[in-house]
Design an enzyme around this catalytic site. Structure first.
Site, PDB file in Angstrom:
ATOM      1  N   LYS A  47       0.861  -1.191   0.000  1.00  0.00           N
ATOM      2  CA  LYS A  47       0.000   0.000   0.000  1.00  0.00           C
ATOM      3  C   LYS A  47       0.889   1.230   0.000  1.00  0.00           C
ATOM      4  CE  LYS A  47      -3.116   2.735   2.986  1.00  0.00           C
ATOM      5  NZ  LYS A  47      -3.919   2.781   4.237  1.00  0.00           N
ATOM      6  N   ASP A  86      -2.714  10.357   3.171  1.00  0.00           N
ATOM      7  CA  ASP A  86      -4.090   9.930   3.402  1.00  0.00           C
ATOM      8  C   ASP A  86      -4.825  10.986   4.215  1.00  0.00           C
ATOM      9  OD1 ASP A  86      -6.457   8.635   3.804  1.00  0.00           O
ATOM     10  OD2 ASP A  86      -5.660   7.100   5.155  1.00  0.00           O
ATOM     11  N   LYS A 103     -10.249  13.071   7.664  1.00  0.00           N
ATOM     12  CA  LYS A 103      -9.741  12.772   8.998  1.00  0.00           C
ATOM     13  C   LYS A 103      -9.741  14.027   9.861  1.00  0.00           C
ATOM     14  CE  LYS A 103      -6.440   9.109   7.763  1.00  0.00           C
ATOM     15  NZ  LYS A 103      -7.044   8.056   8.605  1.00  0.00           N
ATOM     16  N   GLU A 135      -9.386   3.496   2.397  1.00  0.00           N
ATOM     17  CA  GLU A 135      -8.935   3.520   1.010  1.00  0.00           C
ATOM     18  C   GLU A 135      -7.853   2.483   0.714  1.00  0.00           C
ATOM     19  OE1 GLU A 135      -7.613   5.277   3.309  1.00  0.00           O
ATOM     20  OE2 GLU A 135      -5.476   5.051   2.880  1.00  0.00           O
ATOM     21  N   ARG A 150      -7.502  -0.657   1.408  1.00  0.00           N
ATOM     22  CA  ARG A 150      -7.992  -1.951   0.913  1.00  0.00           C
ATOM     23  C   ARG A 150      -8.423  -1.858  -0.547  1.00  0.00           C
ATOM     24  NH1 ARG A 150     -12.130  -1.708   5.860  1.00  0.00           N
ATOM     25  NH2 ARG A 150     -10.417  -0.398   6.568  1.00  0.00           N
TER      26      ARG A 150
HETATM   27  N1  BES Z   1      -4.011   4.839   6.822  1.00  0.00           N
HETATM   28  C1  BES Z   1      -5.092   4.624   7.724  1.00  0.00           C
HETATM   29  C2  BES Z   1      -4.712   3.716   8.883  1.00  0.00           C
HETATM   30  C3  BES Z   1      -3.696   4.278   9.839  1.00  0.00           C
HETATM   31  C4  BES Z   1      -4.114   4.978  10.972  1.00  0.00           C
HETATM   32  C5  BES Z   1      -2.363   4.062   9.636  1.00  0.00           C
HETATM   33  C6  BES Z   1      -3.167   5.465  11.840  1.00  0.00           C
HETATM   34  C7  BES Z   1      -1.422   4.545  10.525  1.00  0.00           C
HETATM   35  C8  BES Z   1      -1.824   5.253  11.627  1.00  0.00           C
HETATM   36  C9  BES Z   1      -6.257   3.986   6.974  1.00  0.00           C
HETATM   37  O1  BES Z   1      -6.387   4.334   5.641  1.00  0.00           O
HETATM   38  C10 BES Z   1      -7.489   4.439   7.659  1.00  0.00           C
HETATM   39  O2  BES Z   1      -7.782   5.600   7.566  1.00  0.00           O
HETATM   40  N2  BES Z   1      -8.168   3.528   8.359  1.00  0.00           N
HETATM   41  C11 BES Z   1      -9.333   3.851   9.071  1.00  0.00           C
HETATM   42  C12 BES Z   1     -10.393   2.845   8.703  1.00  0.00           C
HETATM   43  C13 BES Z   1     -11.789   3.281   9.049  1.00  0.00           C
HETATM   44  C14 BES Z   1     -12.224   4.462   8.195  1.00  0.00           C
HETATM   45  C15 BES Z   1     -12.738   2.121   8.814  1.00  0.00           C
HETATM   46  C16 BES Z   1      -8.986   3.769  10.550  1.00  0.00           C
HETATM   47  O3  BES Z   1      -8.135   2.984  10.941  1.00  0.00           O
HETATM   48  O4  BES Z   1      -9.549   4.540  11.320  1.00  0.00           O
HETATM   49 ZN    ZN Z   2      -4.680   4.948   4.710  1.00  0.00          ZN
HETATM   50 MN    MN Z   3      -7.516   6.096   5.370  1.00  0.00          MN
END
Ligand code: BES
Ligand code: ZN
Ligand code: MN
Length: 501
Positions: A266, A271, A278, A350, A352
């Protein structure tokens, strides 16, 4: 690049800066005892005065005399614990002492202490590997006057062993370790780089440079991605002015027709969450959301540099996730390359989507014998495991066990998490074949189930969720940097175990 050499001339340890170690509850190692004698007992007196016991974490800085600038003595802990990972960690702590003191070059007393489980050459090579891995600072954006007083990488270390044959053997063993360490440093560089500098395009440009290391590099641009049908990946990137790229790295070190092993990463260069944006708190950390891509680039580089006898392919999905008038919306339905449709209920889930298309592409194009994907996929994996272990999900017990063993051997540890029908059910959707989010609980497992839906013909597969280990990393003996390079050494060890390469 650090100049590491192996020497056997004891006189070289009678001038300049000397780095030594002492194991817990033991006498001075022979090399240090000889130095102590040459310094009229100054080392042993300093050790006694400081109540230095050789415990791991202790260190002493002794000003020298008679041409010796200073002697660092680092606690080695129990001699019996100085196996390969133990010796590497000791090397890391020795490097940290040199770096803190801003030393340029040093002679390292590198003969194993009594009771250490490794032979002389192995011990010295692992010590060197730890010194080398730890000797990294990401300071390219700091002006010179702001670097003053901060830890500095050393330029050279000469490791003193007891005899000429050991020096030659240590050198030979260190060569592949150095190749892997360089690759891990490259991965750290990529993760540490800010997102205005490292976009999908500039990331791909850096990967093109790996061609000179013996990798075949193919960069797929948006038009090609559209033609192939990577619509899930493209949908993630459609809100960004920095257009996506997919980079395919290939290495042929094995039989011409042998199926390759595959790695998928990935590479979300930033992001923001997209329209499901976020919170601003710590959003800057999302520059590291390409840690999986960095690890895949690193393992491919490592295999090429050490000329592993294996065929391997890396597929790296590079995308920036941004909100915009063109961005995908919550509720959009996309048809992935696999043909399965996905309802994008949350644009922040995103990774996945990016991985799904890369997984399909890797399998259909290269028919790998096994496949590992790496991703900073979920915050939930940190809730489950903290920052010590990466999450491991697998459809194949042998692959999971080998990853577990490789984790123990390298210190890049993984912990297996469950998969199952009850989790899979959560991502069914009314309109599309699946949705891209599940319930709140088990938030690292439903994305793994999502990825599993893109694994074809029972390909042995493992997914490593490295959100807690690749970026904003815990400081360790081998790494003090924000980006850890996690995964490079782990996968290299996995390939060694599985492919005897
Ligand atoms: N890139 C993030 C996951 C992440 C969070 C990596 C903190 C490193 C540190 C991923 O794309 C994401 O935003 N995941 C969300 C999923 C949710 C929207 C279902 C998450 O983990 O909150
Ligand atoms: Zn991400
Ligand atoms: Mn994300």
């Amino acid at each position: 690049m650090t100049d590491i050499s192996f020497i056997h001339d004891e006189q070289r340890a009678r001038s300049g800066v000397i780095a030594a170690f002492m194991a817990e509850e033991s006498a001075l190692p022979a090399q240090l005892a000889a130095l102590d004698e040459a310094l009229d007992g100054r080392v042993s007196r300093a050790i006694a005065a400081a109540d230095f016991k050789g415990k791991s974490g202790q260190s002493l800085d002794i000003p020298g005399l008679d041409g010796i600038d200073r002697v660092f003595v680092v606690g080695a802990g129990k001699a019996a614990d100085l196996d390969a990972p133990g010796a590497e960690k000791l090397g890391g702590r020795m490097a940290a002492a040199l770096m803190r003191a801003r030393i340029d070059q040093a002679v390292v007393l590198a003969a194993p202490p009594d009771g250490a489980p490794l032979k002389a050459a192995d011990f010295a090579a692992r010590l060197a590997s730890g010194l080398y891995l730890r000797n990294y600072v990401f300071d390219k954006y700091k002006s010179d006057d702001k670097k003053k007083g901060a830890p500095k990488a050393f330029a050279a270390a000469a490791l003193l062993v007891d005899a000429a044959p050991a020096a030659g053997a240590a050198e030979k063993r260190f060569t592949p370790l150095r190749a892997v360490a360089d690759a891990a440093h490259m991965a750290r560089d990529l993760v540490n780089e800010p997102s205005n500098v490292l976009t999908p395009k500039t990331f791909a440009k850096r990967l093109r440079k790996l061609a000179k290391m013996g990798l075949k590099v193919e960069v797929l641009k948006p038009r090609a991605l559209k033609k192939i049908g990577m619509r899930a990946l493209l949908a993630v990137g459609q809100g960004s002015a920095n257009r996506p790229r997919v980079v395919v790295l290939r290495y042929q070190g094995g039989d011409k027709d042998a199926a390759p092993v595959a790695f998928v990463g990935k590479g979300v260069t930033f992001d923001s969450g997209g329209i499901s944006i976020k919170p601003s708190q710590s959003m800057d950390e999302m520059k590291g959301d390409m840690g999986g891509a960095a690890a895949v680039a690193g393992i491919m580089r490592a295999l090429a540099a050490r000329r592993a006898k294996v065929n391997a392919v890396g597929v790296i999905g590079l995308v920036e996730n941004m909100p915009d008038g063109k961005a995908q919306r919550p509720g959009d339905v996309v048809r992935s390359l696999s043909g399965q449709t996905i309802a994008v209920l949350n644009t922040d889930a995103e990774g996945r989507l990016v991985l799904a298309d890369c997984l399909t592409y890797a399998q259909r194009q290269f028919k790998p014998k096994w496949l590992v994907n790496l991703a900073t996929l979920t915050g939930a994996i940190m809730v489950a495991l903290g920052k010590e272990y990466a999450g491991l999900f697998a459809n194949d017990d042998a692959l999971a066990e080998d990853l577990n063993a490789a984790g123990a051997a390298t210190g890049e540890k993984v912990w297996r998490m469950p998969l199952g029908a009850a989790y899979d059910k959560q991502i069914d959707h009314e309109v599309a074949d699946m949705k891209n989010i599940g319930e709140r609980w088990g938030g690292s497992i439903t994305p793994a189930q999502f990825l599993k839906r893109f694994i074809e013909n029972g390909t042995p597969w493992a997914h490593l969720d490295i959100a807690g280990t690749a970026m904003a990393a815990e400081k360790s003996d081998l790494n003090d940097s924000w980006g850890s390079g996690f995964g490079v050494r782990l996968l290299d060890e996995l390939v060694r175990r599985r492919e005897k390469a």
